[in-house]
Design an enzyme around this catalytic site. Structure first.
Site, PDB file in Angstrom:
ATOM      1  N   ALA A 120      24.446  40.810  13.685  1.00  0.00           N
ATOM      2  CA  ALA A 120      24.300  41.445  15.011  1.00  0.00           C
ATOM      3  C   ALA A 120      24.330  40.313  16.021  1.00  0.00           C
ATOM      4  O   ALA A 120      23.312  39.884  16.541  1.00  0.00           O
ATOM      5  CB  ALA A 120      23.006  42.243  15.088  1.00  0.00           C
ATOM      6  N   ALA A 121      25.529  39.817  16.306  1.00  0.00           N
ATOM      7  CA  ALA A 121      25.694  38.460  16.808  1.00  0.00           C
ATOM      8  C   ALA A 121      25.581  38.274  18.322  1.00  0.00           C
ATOM      9  O   ALA A 121      25.208  37.191  18.773  1.00  0.00           O
ATOM     10  CB  ALA A 121      27.044  37.916  16.340  1.00  0.00           C
ATOM     11  N   ALA A 122      25.953  39.276  19.121  1.00  0.00           N
ATOM     12  CA  ALA A 122      25.990  39.070  20.577  1.00  0.00           C
ATOM     13  C   ALA A 122      24.587  38.795  21.122  1.00  0.00           C
ATOM     14  O   ALA A 122      23.602  39.311  20.594  1.00  0.00           O
ATOM     15  CB  ALA A 122      26.591  40.299  21.256  1.00  0.00           C
ATOM     16  N   PRO A 123      24.522  37.968  22.169  1.00  0.00           N
ATOM     17  CA  PRO A 123      25.620  37.337  22.917  1.00  0.00           C
ATOM     18  C   PRO A 123      26.180  36.061  22.297  1.00  0.00           C
ATOM     19  O   PRO A 123      27.103  35.463  22.827  1.00  0.00           O
ATOM     20  CB  PRO A 123      24.969  37.025  24.261  1.00  0.00           C
ATOM     21  N   GLY A 124      25.603  35.623  21.156  1.00  0.00           N
ATOM     22  CA  GLY A 124      26.229  34.531  20.427  1.00  0.00           C
ATOM     23  C   GLY A 124      25.448  33.234  20.332  1.00  0.00           C
ATOM     24  O   GLY A 124      25.932  32.273  19.733  1.00  0.00           O
ATOM     25  N   GLU A 144      29.547  42.485  15.902  1.00  0.00           N
ATOM     26  CA  GLU A 144      28.862  43.133  17.024  1.00  0.00           C
ATOM     27  C   GLU A 144      29.436  44.535  17.191  1.00  0.00           C
ATOM     28  O   GLU A 144      30.654  44.718  17.157  1.00  0.00           O
ATOM     29  CB  GLU A 144      29.028  42.331  18.308  1.00  0.00           C
ATOM     30  N   ASP A 189      19.541  39.128  13.107  1.00  0.00           N
ATOM     31  CA  ASP A 189      18.633  39.188  14.257  1.00  0.00           C
ATOM     32  C   ASP A 189      18.802  40.601  14.796  1.00  0.00           C
ATOM     33  O   ASP A 189      19.669  40.863  15.616  1.00  0.00           O
ATOM     34  CB  ASP A 189      19.022  38.124  15.280  1.00  0.00           C
ATOM     35  N   CYS A 243      12.794  40.172  18.074  1.00  0.00           N
ATOM     36  CA  CYS A 243      11.961  39.703  19.186  1.00  0.00           C
ATOM     37  C   CYS A 243      10.990  40.822  19.577  1.00  0.00           C
ATOM     38  O   CYS A 243      10.825  41.147  20.746  1.00  0.00           O
ATOM     39  CB  CYS A 243      12.797  39.241  20.370  1.00  0.00           C
TER      40      CYS A 243
END
Length: 319
Positions: A120-124, A144, A189, A243
Site C-alpha cells: 500500500a505504497a502511496a505516497p511513496g 496502490e 503499511d 499510524c
C-alpha cells in the site's frame, strides 16, 4: 472554556485512556498540541549525505542528525517552508517524512538484489527509502489502489531517481492470489484511521474519524494482511504497521492472521533504537490475543515522532 483536548472525539479519548497508563496518556495527549520539527531523509540515489548536508548547512539550516538512521535529519518547524524551496528538495535529493514512518523500512532491511513488495505504497516515502537501501538493485513492486494517490506515488518515484521500482494500480487484496510466494520481503503499511496524525493545530485531522471507520478499515486490513502473507516466499519477512493507536487495527488484525495461519507464520522480536515504545497488548475489550503479540511494538509520540504500531512476521511454510 473547554480544554483543547476535549475537541477530540470522546470515543477516541476513552479508548486511549483504556490503552495507556496515566503517564503514557499524558505524553500522547500533549503530543497532539506540539508543532513538531520537520524530519527528512537524504536520498542517497541522487547524492551523498555529506554533500547534501554541507549544502543545507551553508544555506543556514539548523540540521540535527538522527542517531539511529544516518540518512535522517530534522530541522526546526519554522524552517520547513524554506526547505521545500531548496534545490535539494526540487531535485529529489531529500524527502520530507515523519521519523516514525522511517522505522518500517529500517526494520524490513531489504537487501540489494532481493524481490520486495510495498503493498500500500502511496505516497511513496517508504518505497523510496527501500529503493535507496537496495541501491536500485533488485526488484521492488509498489502497489496502490487509489488512482490519484497512485499518480502521486509515480511522480515521487520519478523525482527521486528510482529505476528498479515497478508500480501497479490495483487492489492490494488481490496481489497474493496473483503473485503467490513471489517476494523475499513485504511491507504492508496498511490504510488506517490515522489516529496518530491527529493534531489540535488542525481540526480536519480527525473530522472523518469514528468507531465505525475503525471497524471498516480493520476489515480491509485483515484482507490486505492475508494477501501480503500469500505473496511472501517461505522463509520471507513481512512488516505490518499502521499510524493508528486502536488495537482493532493492530493487535486484533495480526491476531486474526496468527489464529488462521498458526502453522505457517509467527511474530519475531523487534529491537528499536529508542525508548518511547510499549509492547503490544494481549487483552482488549473482552478479547484475548496470542501472547506473541507482546513482540509487536506501539511507538508512542514525542515532540519529534508520531505514534505508530509495528510488528515483524516470518513465514515458515506455505499457507
Amino acid at each position: 472554556m473547554l480544554s483543547p483536548i476535549t475537541e477530540l472525539p470522546p470515543a477516541f479519548l476513552e479508548k486511549l485512556s483504556l490503552l495507556l497508563d496515566e503517564t503514557q496518556l499524558e505524553q500522547v495527549l500533549n503530543s497532539f498540541s506540539v508543532d513538531k520539527p520537520t524530519t527528512f531523509r537524504i536520498n542517497t540515489l541522487k547524492g551523498s549525505i555529506q554533500d547534501t548536508t554541507d549544502e543545507l548547512r551553508s544555506a543556514q539550516f539548523n540540521l540535527t542528525p538522527v542517531s539511529w538512521l544516518p540518512t535522517a535529519f530534522h530541522i526546526p518547524p519554522d524552517q520547513r517552508r524554506a526547505l521545500t524551496e531548496t534545490d535539494a528538495f526540487y531535485q529529489g535529493r531529500i524527502y520530507i517524512q515523519n521519523l516514525s514512518s522511517m522505522v518500517a523500512p529500517f526494520l524490513l532491511a531489504a537487501q540489494p538484489g532481493e524481490t520486495v513488495l510495498d503493498l500500500a505504497a502511496a505516497p511513496g516515502g517508504k518505497t523510496l527509502q527501500i529503493a535507496a537501501m537496495m541501491n536500485n538493485q533488485g526488484r521492488l513492486s509498489a502497489v496502490e489502489a487509489v488512482k490519484n494517490r497512485f499518480f502521486k506515488l509515480k511522480a515521487n518515484l520519478d523525482q527521486q531517481g528510482t529505476s528498479m521500482v515497478k508500480t501497479y494500480l490495483t487492489d492490494g487484496r488481490s496481489v497474493g492470489n496473483k503473485c503467490p510466494e513471489m517476494f523475499d520481503r513485504v511491507l504492508l503499511d496498511a490504510p488506517c484511521s490515522s489516529e496518530a496524525r491527529f493534531s489540535l493545530l488542525d481540526s480536519s485531522s480527525w473530522e472523518h474519524w469514528s468507531t465505525r471507520k475503525v471497524s471498516e478499515v480493520a476489515r480491509k486490513q485483515k484482507r490486505l494482511l492475508q494477501s501480503a502473507l500469500t505473496s511472501l516466499k517461505v522463509g520471507g519477512l513481512m512488516i505490518y504497521c499502521t499510524c493508528s493507536f486502536s488495537p482493532e487495527e493492530n493487535e486484533h488484525v495480526v491476531n486474526h492472521l496468527l489464529k488462521k495461519y498458526s502453522s505457517c507464520v509467527s511474530l519475531e522480536p523487534i529491537e528499536l533504537p529508542f525508548s518511547n515504545t510499549m509492547a503490544g497488548i494481549t487483552h482488549w475489550q473482552n478479547k484475548t490475543y496470542a501472547d506473541a503479540l507482546t513482540q509487536s511494538r506501539r511507538i508512542l509520540p514525542t515532540n519529534i515522532m508520531d505514534g505508530f504500531f509495528i510488528c515483524k512476521l516470518r513465514k515458515h511454510a506455505s499457507c
